[in-house]
Each structure stands twice: as structure tokens, then as C-alpha cells.
Design a protein around this motif. Structure first.
Motif, PDB file in Angstrom:
ATOM      1  N   VAL A  54       7.988  -5.144  -3.484  1.00 52.23           N
ATOM      2  CA  VAL A  54       7.678  -6.047  -2.361  1.00 52.23           C
ATOM      3  C   VAL A  54       7.850  -7.475  -2.853  1.00 52.23           C
ATOM      4  CG1 VAL A  54       5.950  -6.751  -0.671  1.00 52.23           C
ATOM      5  CG2 VAL A  54       6.072  -4.352  -1.393  1.00 52.23           C
ATOM      6  N   ARG A  55       8.805  -8.178  -2.314  1.00 50.72           N
ATOM      7  CA  ARG A  55       9.140  -9.521  -2.801  1.00 50.72           C
ATOM      8  C   ARG A  55       9.032 -10.535  -1.667  1.00 50.72           C
ATOM      9  NH1 ARG A  55      12.173  -9.164  -7.592  1.00 50.72           N
ATOM     10  NH2 ARG A  55      11.797 -11.404  -7.654  1.00 50.72           N
ATOM     11  N   ARG A  56       8.977 -11.795  -2.036  1.00 50.97           N
ATOM     12  CA  ARG A  56       8.833 -12.883  -1.054  1.00 50.97           C
ATOM     13  C   ARG A  56       9.990 -13.867  -1.202  1.00 50.97           C
ATOM     14  NH1 ARG A  56       3.371 -13.724   0.010  1.00 50.97           N
ATOM     15  NH2 ARG A  56       4.093 -15.389   1.378  1.00 50.97           N
ATOM     16  N   GLU A  57      10.340 -14.477  -0.081  1.00 52.90           N
ATOM     17  CA  GLU A  57      11.331 -15.570  -0.084  1.00 52.90           C
ATOM     18  C   GLU A  57      12.630 -15.173  -0.787  1.00 52.90           C
ATOM     19  OE1 GLU A  57      10.797 -18.561   1.476  1.00 52.90           O
ATOM     20  OE2 GLU A  57       8.816 -17.906   2.125  1.00 52.90           O
ATOM     21  N   GLY A 110       1.975   2.364   6.500  1.00 56.50           N
ATOM     22  CA  GLY A 110       2.319   3.771   6.692  1.00 56.50           C
ATOM     23  C   GLY A 110       3.749   4.048   6.268  1.00 56.50           C
ATOM     24  N   PRO A 111       4.262   5.230   6.630  1.00 54.80           N
ATOM     25  CA  PRO A 111       5.624   5.588   6.212  1.00 54.80           C
ATOM     26  C   PRO A 111       6.656   4.581   6.701  1.00 54.80           C
ATOM     27  CG  PRO A 111       4.489   7.461   7.213  1.00 54.80           C
ATOM     28  CD  PRO A 111       3.618   6.274   7.434  1.00 54.80           C
ATOM     29  N   ARG A 112       7.717   4.412   5.906  1.00 51.02           N
ATOM     30  CA  ARG A 112       8.804   3.490   6.258  1.00 51.02           C
ATOM     31  C   ARG A 112       9.381   3.899   7.600  1.00 51.02           C
ATOM     32  NH1 ARG A 112      14.504   3.653   5.183  1.00 51.02           N
ATOM     33  NH2 ARG A 112      15.398   1.590   4.781  1.00 51.02           N
ATOM     34  N   GLN A 113       9.615   2.903   8.485  1.00 49.83           N
ATOM     35  CA  GLN A 113      10.145   3.209   9.826  1.00 49.83           C
ATOM     36  C   GLN A 113      11.474   2.514  10.027  1.00 49.83           C
ATOM     37  OE1 GLN A 113       7.339   2.717  13.046  1.00 49.83           O
ATOM     38  NE2 GLN A 113       5.647   3.333  11.752  1.00 49.83           N
ATOM     39  N   ARG A 158       0.826  -1.215   0.000  1.00 45.95           N
ATOM     40  CA  ARG A 158       0.000   0.000   0.000  1.00 45.95           C
ATOM     41  C   ARG A 158       0.855   1.259   0.000  1.00 45.95           C
ATOM     42  NH1 ARG A 158      -4.595  -1.416   4.513  1.00 45.95           N
ATOM     43  NH2 ARG A 158      -5.589  -3.096   3.343  1.00 45.95           N
ATOM     44  N   ARG A 159       2.108   1.142   0.448  1.00 47.26           N
ATOM     45  CA  ARG A 159       2.947   2.336   0.477  1.00 47.26           C
ATOM     46  C   ARG A 159       4.218   2.181  -0.347  1.00 47.26           C
ATOM     47  NH1 ARG A 159       7.881   0.833   3.314  1.00 47.26           N
ATOM     48  NH2 ARG A 159       7.337  -0.194   5.258  1.00 47.26           N
ATOM     49  N   ALA A 160       4.616   0.947  -0.645  1.00 49.08           N
ATOM     50  CA  ALA A 160       5.795   0.740  -1.497  1.00 49.08           C
ATOM     51  C   ALA A 160       5.295   0.318  -2.877  1.00 49.08           C
ATOM     52  CB  ALA A 160       6.683  -0.347  -0.906  1.00 49.08           C
TER      53      ALA A 160
END
Lengths: 101, 220
Positions: free
Chosen positions: B115-118, B217-220, B108-110
Motif C-alpha cells: 500500500v503506497r502513497r503519492e 474486504g476482498p479486492r473488488q 488490513r487485507r493487502a
């Protein structure tokens, strides 16, 4: 006749937590975690029971919800699942107590 | 620092089939929109012994009389479908749901493509970790690695070491890498587990069930 207070229902949840911990601590490697977890959640349940929410009379809906949740915890016989429920039961009970109080 | 697909060994092939189960996607989509109460419902049912829907509706009365009752009904149905699986499959499906939920919230934000898996994370001169990271966000200068757990008990020294090692190796290459552990369990339980760990975790963010929406939300 007045129904039980939410505090009284939470005391029953504390007893259910004790039973789950007794089962969970049979996993020897998790003895410390189980007992720390029991303490953390029974402290929280006691805290809510002693506060304003605990003093309120529980509606029949809350009584039913909390009693059924405790009954569900009582169905657990697997120690691994008991450790999961040690954390799950208080979340369920507090949600019922706080959302309908 | 570079990201790479994990080796397709036997475990990966079996687990890929679990991840591809439509039930996993359905549960993750519903839980990505859920309230905290609805997420607790899912946790309880997927952990539970009973498969009687009416019983669960009585345990969570506020959810089924609220404006979002329709979603609660769907979450209950999908959770019962998970609970209905055998113990081992149930456990694998639950883990896959937390990973898919994490990926959907991050997307939702990236950029969804980031966004990748494994995935494994490789560093110059450092032997690669055997186990891949559950979810990564692969953005230049803003990488992130997530390990996902169904319950607080899944937090252990191996996971914490792997996350912190990645973070420190990335720093050695002047690449900021944020690391986090996402747990579908209460923060109180996670803190109890973390307090007993001696593995480094001060720089590892905990995202417990109460904070899942912060992933979007924003990257933390």
C-alpha cells in the motif's frame, strides 16, 4: 402536550436545504449540481417524513438534535461550505431521526 | 506497467508536511474503527462552523450514549481540532485524512508494504500523468489505484479520466488494474455528481462513506 412528529422536523430540514442551495448556487459553475443535490436530498427527506418514521412523535432529544443541526446549517455563510452542508445536513438529520425513532 | 514515486516538487513538499501531521494519523486511525454514524459526526464537525463540543454531542445524542461512546468522544475531539485550523489548512488536512484512512483500511487485507502513497503509474509509450495517485496497492497482477476526496464535489472529469486512462492502459499491457474513487461523503451525493459527468467512469468503483469498510474486504 405532544411534541412535533419527526416528519414535521424533517420538513424544517427541507427548508434548511432550500436555504443552503440558494447560497450554494451563487457558485455559478455548480448551479446544476447544487440543484440536483438539493432535489436528491429533499426527495429522501420527504420520503422518510411520509413513512412510518415520519409519523412518530419525536422525543425531546430528537427535537433538540435536529433543531440544532438545522441551526448549525444556518450559521453557514460561505457558498462553498453551503454546498458541503447541502449533503451533510440530511445525513446528520436522518441519523438522528432513524437512530432514536 | 510500473509504479514510481511522484516528483518532489513544491506542492509535494508542502503536502507531505500536512500528511505527516500527527492529527491526520490520529483521525485516520479512529475513523478506521468508526461506525457510519461516527464518520458522519466527523464529517459534520470538520465541515462545521461551531467548535463547541457540547453542541455537537447534542446533535449526535445516540453516539454519546452508545457502547462506543468513548470512541465518539475521541472522534469529536480530533474533528474539532481539525475544524479549529484555518480554512485552507482544514481543507488540506481533511483530504489527507481521507487518504490515510483509505491506506489504513486497505492495509488490513493487502500487505502493508504494497500500500503506497503519492505514486505515479507508468506505461510504455504513454506520457506520464502529472498528478500522482493518492493511494496504490502494488501487488503483482492485482494492482489498484485510488483517488480520495473529502466530498462529492471533488469528483470531476480530470480525476475520472485519469483513473480510467490508467485502467485502459494497464489492460493494453495485459495487467489488470482496478481503479476506484473514495469519497468521505454520502453515496447519494456522489451519485448525483457522477450522473452529471461525461468522463468515462463505468469501470471506476465508487467507495462512498457508507462503503468505506469494504476497502478492508476482498479486492473488488
Amino acid at each position: 402536550m405532544a411534541g412535533p412528529t419527526i416528519g414535521a422536523l424533517l420538513e424544517s430540514a427541507v427548508a434548511a436545504e432550500e436555504a443552503l442551495a440558494e447560497l450554494g448556487e451563487t457558485i455559478e459553475d455548480e448551479w446544476s449540481y447544487v440543484n440536483d443535490l438539493r432535489q436528491a436530498w429533499t426527495d429522501r427527506l420527504d420520503e422518510v417524513a411520509a413513512g412510518p418514521t415520519g409519523a412518530r412523535e419525536a422525543s425531546p432529544e430528537i427535537v433538540d438534535a435536529i433543531e440544532l443541526a438545522i441551526e448549525e446549517a444556518g450559521l453557514v455563510h460561505d457558498p462553498h461550505r453551503a454546498i458541503d452542508w447541502l449533503s451533510t445536513l440530511p445525513q446528520v438529520v436522518l441519523l438522528a431521526a432513524e437512530s432514536l425513532a | 506497467m510500473r509504479f514510481q514515486d511522484a516528483a518532489k516538487d513544491g506542492r509535494a513538499v508542502v503536502y507531505a508536511a500536512i500528511q505527516a501531521d500527527p492529527l491526520v494519523a490520529r483521525a485516520a486511525e479512529l475513523l478506521s474503527q468508526a461506525t457510519l454514524g461516527e464518520r458522519i459526526l466527523a464529517r459534520a464537525v470538520m465541515n462545521g462552523e461551531s467548535t463547541d463540543a457540547d453542541r455537537w454531542r447534542r446533535i449526535f445524542p445516540s453516539l454519546f450514549s452508545s457502547a462506543s461512546a468513548e470512541r465518539a468522544v475521541e472522534i469529536l475531539a480530533v474533528s474539532l481540532a481539525v475544524a479549529d485550523r484555518g480554512e485552507q489548512v482544514r481543507s488540506q488536512v481533511r483530504g489527507a485524512i481521507v487518504e490515510e484512512l483509505t491506506a489504513r483500511l486497505l492495509a488490513r487485507r493487502a500487505s502493508p508494504a504494497a500500500v503506497r502513497r503519492e505514486r505515479r503509474i507508468l506505461f510504455d509509450g504513454v506520457p506520464a500523468e502529472i498528478h500522482p495517485y493518492d493511494v496504490t496497492v502494488e501487488a503483482a497482477g492485482a494492482g489498484e489505484a485510488f483517488d480520495c476526496k473529502w466530498g462529492a464535489r471533488g469528483i470531476n472529469a480530470d480525476v475520472l479520466h485519469q483513473l480510467d486512462d490508467a485502467r485502459t492502459h494497464a489492460l493494453d499491457e495485459d495487467e489488470p488494474l482496478n481503479v476506484a474513487i473514495v469519497v468521505f461523503d454520502a453515496e447519494r451525493s456522489c451519485r448525483v455528481r457522477l450522473d452529471a459527468q461525461t468522463a468515462p467512469h463505468a469501470q471506476t468503483r465508487l467507495v462512498a462513506i457508507e462503503q468505506l469498510d469494504t476497502l478492508a474486504g476482498p479486492r473488488q
